[in-house]
Design a protein around this motif. Structure first.
Motif, short mmCIF file in Angstrom:
data_model
loop_
_atom_site.label_atom_id
_atom_site.label_comp_id
_atom_site.label_asym_id
_atom_site.label_seq_id
_atom_site.Cartn_x
_atom_site.Cartn_y
_atom_site.Cartn_z
N TYR A 176 -3.35 5.93 1.08
CA TYR A 176 -4.47 5.32 1.80
C TYR A 176 -4.83 3.97 1.21
O TYR A 176 -4.79 3.77 0.00
CB TYR A 176 -5.68 6.25 1.75
CG TYR A 176 -5.47 7.53 2.50
CD1 TYR A 176 -4.97 7.51 3.80
CD2 TYR A 176 -5.75 8.74 1.92
CE1 TYR A 176 -4.76 8.68 4.50
CE2 TYR A 176 -5.55 9.92 2.60
CZ TYR A 176 -5.06 9.89 3.90
OH TYR A 176 -4.86 11.04 4.57
N ASP A 177 -5.20 3.07 2.11
CA ASP A 177 -5.53 1.72 1.69
C ASP A 177 -7.04 1.63 1.46
O ASP A 177 -7.80 1.35 2.37
CB ASP A 177 -5.09 0.75 2.78
CG ASP A 177 -5.37 -0.68 2.41
OD1 ASP A 177 -5.95 -0.89 1.32
OD2 ASP A 177 -5.03 -1.58 3.18
N LEU A 178 -7.47 1.88 0.22
CA LEU A 178 -8.90 1.94 -0.04
C LEU A 178 -9.57 0.58 -0.13
O LEU A 178 -10.79 0.49 -0.09
CB LEU A 178 -9.17 2.76 -1.30
CG LEU A 178 -9.06 4.28 -1.06
CD1 LEU A 178 -9.27 5.03 -2.36
CD2 LEU A 178 -10.07 4.76 -0.02
N VAL A 219 0.83 -1.20 0.00
CA VAL A 219 0.00 0.00 0.00
C VAL A 219 0.86 1.25 0.00
O VAL A 219 1.72 1.42 0.84
CB VAL A 219 -0.92 0.03 1.25
CG1 VAL A 219 -1.78 1.28 1.20
CG2 VAL A 219 -1.76 -1.20 1.31
N ALA A 220 0.65 2.11 -0.96
CA ALA A 220 1.28 3.42 -0.93
C ALA A 220 0.14 4.42 -0.83
O ALA A 220 -0.72 4.48 -1.69
CB ALA A 220 2.10 3.64 -2.19
C1 FAD Z 1 9.96 4.71 4.93
C2 FAD Z 1 8.77 3.90 4.49
C3 FAD Z 1 8.87 3.10 3.36
C4 FAD Z 1 7.81 2.33 2.93
N1 FAD Z 1 7.94 1.55 1.81
C5 FAD Z 1 6.90 0.81 1.39
C6 FAD Z 1 6.99 -0.01 0.21
O1 FAD Z 1 8.01 -0.06 -0.45
N2 FAD Z 1 5.91 -0.75 -0.16
C7 FAD Z 1 4.77 -0.72 0.56
O2 FAD Z 1 3.83 -1.40 0.18
N3 FAD Z 1 4.65 0.05 1.67
C8 FAD Z 1 5.68 0.80 2.10
N4 FAD Z 1 5.56 1.56 3.22
C9 FAD Z 1 4.33 1.49 3.98
C10 FAD Z 1 3.18 2.21 3.33
O3 FAD Z 1 3.47 3.49 2.89
C11 FAD Z 1 2.12 2.32 4.43
O4 FAD Z 1 1.91 1.05 4.94
C12 FAD Z 1 0.80 2.77 3.91
O5 FAD Z 1 0.91 4.00 3.28
C13 FAD Z 1 -0.11 2.93 5.09
O6 FAD Z 1 -1.42 2.70 4.63
P1 FAD Z 1 -2.54 2.29 5.61
O7 FAD Z 1 -3.80 2.84 5.08
O8 FAD Z 1 -2.45 0.82 5.88
O9 FAD Z 1 -2.07 3.09 6.92
P2 FAD Z 1 -2.76 3.28 8.25
O10 FAD Z 1 -1.70 3.42 9.28
O11 FAD Z 1 -3.83 2.29 8.42
O12 FAD Z 1 -3.41 4.70 7.98
C14 FAD Z 1 -2.69 5.89 7.98
C15 FAD Z 1 -3.66 6.99 8.32
O13 FAD Z 1 -4.63 7.13 7.30
C16 FAD Z 1 -5.92 6.86 7.79
N5 FAD Z 1 -6.57 6.05 6.77
C17 FAD Z 1 -6.21 4.84 6.33
N6 FAD Z 1 -7.03 4.40 5.39
C18 FAD Z 1 -7.96 5.36 5.23
C19 FAD Z 1 -9.08 5.51 4.40
N7 FAD Z 1 -9.44 4.58 3.51
N8 FAD Z 1 -9.82 6.62 4.50
C20 FAD Z 1 -9.50 7.57 5.38
N9 FAD Z 1 -8.43 7.50 6.19
C21 FAD Z 1 -7.67 6.42 6.12
C22 FAD Z 1 -5.72 6.15 9.09
O14 FAD Z 1 -6.76 6.34 9.99
C23 FAD Z 1 -4.43 6.74 9.59
O15 FAD Z 1 -4.63 7.96 10.24
C24 FAD Z 1 6.60 2.35 3.67
C25 FAD Z 1 6.48 3.16 4.79
C26 FAD Z 1 7.56 3.94 5.22
C27 FAD Z 1 7.41 4.80 6.46
#
Ligand code: FAD
Length: 352
Positions: free
Chosen positions: A144-146, A141-142
């Motif tokens: 928000y994870d929709l 996921v890059a």
């Molecule tokens: C240095 C670094 C490198 C990375 N490299 C990679 C990579 O190479 N490949 C990879 O896949 N990932 C990578 N990631 C991780 C990736 O960027 C994150 O896991 C992803 O962006 C987080 O998504 P999430 O929605 O699961 O986050 P969460 O922690 O669940 O959400 C983040 C925030 O957004 C909100 N949110 C989440 N979803 C929604 C929604 N649908 N609507 C509204 N709000 C929402 C949450 O409430 C929270 O406040 C990396 C992260 C870092 C820090």
């Protein structure tokens, strides 16, 4: 076993042009759930079949209209399973429907919900765009994870057409211990037993009996039986299936069925309403002629949420009401994915 995605996109485009709402339907097994549905039927049952299954990678990708029962049969051949134990509702429930309605069975606190197993989805948004979110690995996921936003949205954010799900190996051994106790004692015991590093996979209390399912390596299960003691339940798989499918006698009848998701240590509701505790006390099913307001009050005091799961008035609100900021967020997400409000209007909330 057909891919009808193009036809589904056409139906969305036509509905959008005519400002005609669509009522998305998988196997039609959950018409009892949510608020009363309206709109032209959009049938996903034909959009079914396995797109890819890699047992060694523990990932399966299926079209959303694939029946859970069929997915289970395929996984079973490789001694694998869906971690979140979704109900099949007489074999009609689809995997897309399990995601949209966020349905999980008794193992949910230990093996996660459908949301935790979801790796990626494809959806058709309200503009008729067929989009892909996530992928087939955990780290995918890059931004928000929709894909996970679809979970529990009751189809209000788009038509789910495909899902990639993490699966797990079946446990070596599964057995269930049962002991007699009242509800208050059961809650105390559940909290205490769930803290212990034992191979629990389900904990339920109903009819004055506490049921503890143990799953895992033979040695871990055997040593827990020796340590905890208690009677071994015969035909345990049947019992857990009845809990998963809500076909246990507790669920019989037309009395409104409330679903309370609360802190496991929350005290009993304190009235005479019949109660079934699942998820080690975190899920409380209540049969009562009550109001959403009364159930919400109890749920909030127990740091949780309430919903009217089955029966009762399905024209009023049935899901826990949201605070104004959360409501505004929901509306913005809806406007981004379904700007004309054609998907399942009013099914989740009257205002969405
Ligand atoms: C240095 C670094 C490198 C990375 N490299 C990679 C990579 O190479 N490949 C990879 O896949 N990932 C990578 N990631 C991780 C990736 O960027 C994150 O896991 C992803 O962006 C987080 O998504 P999430 O929605 O699961 O986050 P969460 O922690 O669940 O959400 C983040 C925030 O957004 C909100 N949110 C989440 N979803 C929604 C929604 N649908 N609507 C509204 N709000 C929402 C949450 O409430 C929270 O406040 C990396 C992260 C870092 C820090």
């Amino acid at each position: 076993m057909t891919d009808i995605a193009d036809r589904l996109v056409d139906q969305v485009m036509t509905a959008r042009a005519a400002s005609r709402p669509l009522m998305i339907r998988g196997g039609g097994s959950k018409t009892f759930m949510g608020r009363t549905a309206t709109g032209e039927a959009m049938d996903l049952s034909e959009h079914s079949g396995v797109v890819d299954y890699s047992p060694s990678e523990l990932v399966i990708t299926v079209r959303a209209g694939t029946r859970i029962a069929d997915v289970r049969r395929i996984l079973d051949e490789q001694s694998q399973m869906l971690p979140f134990e979704p109900p099949e509702y007489e074999g009609r429930a689809t995997l897309g429907g399990a995601l949209a309605a966020n349905t999980s069975g008794p193992a949910r606190p230990w093996r996660g919900s459908v949301r935790d197993a979801l790796l990626g989805t494809r959806i058709i948004n309200g503009k008729g765009e067929h989009l892909r979110f996530g992928g087939v690995v955990m780290k995918n996921v890059a931004g928000y994870d929709l894909s996970r936003a679809q979970c529990g949205a009751m189809g209000s954010l788009g038509v789910i057409t495909e899902l990639s799900i993490r699966v797990i190996p079946k446990p070596e051994l599964e057995t269930t211990l049962v002991q007699e106790c009242n509800e208050a004692t059961a809650i105390t015991k559940m909290v205490e037993l769930c803290r212990q590093p034992r191979p629990l996979s389900a904990v339920c209390w109903t009819g004055g009996r506490l049921y503890l399912r143990l799953s895992g390596a033979e040695q871990a299960v055997a040593s827990t039986i020796g340590y905890w003691g208690g009677e071994l339940l015969e035909r345990a798989a049947d019992f857990w299936r009845q809990i998963q499918e809500q076909t246990h006698e507790f669920f019989e009848g037309e009395m409104p069925l409330w679903r309370l998701s609360v802190k496991p240590s929350a005290p009993p509701l304190g009235n005479d309403a019949p109660v079934l505790l699942d998820w080690g006390g975190a899920l409380r099913w209540v049969r009562a002629e009550s109001s959403l307001t009364a159930m919400e009050r109890y749920a909030v005091s127990a740091q949780g949420q309430a919903s009217l799961y089955r029966h009762g008035d399905r024209n009023g609100e049935v899901y826990h009401r949201l605070s104004p900021p959360l409501r505004a967020l929901h509306q913005r997400l809806k406007a981004a994915l379904d700007p004309d409000g054609i998907f399942n209007p009013g099914r989740l909330y009257s205002w969405l």
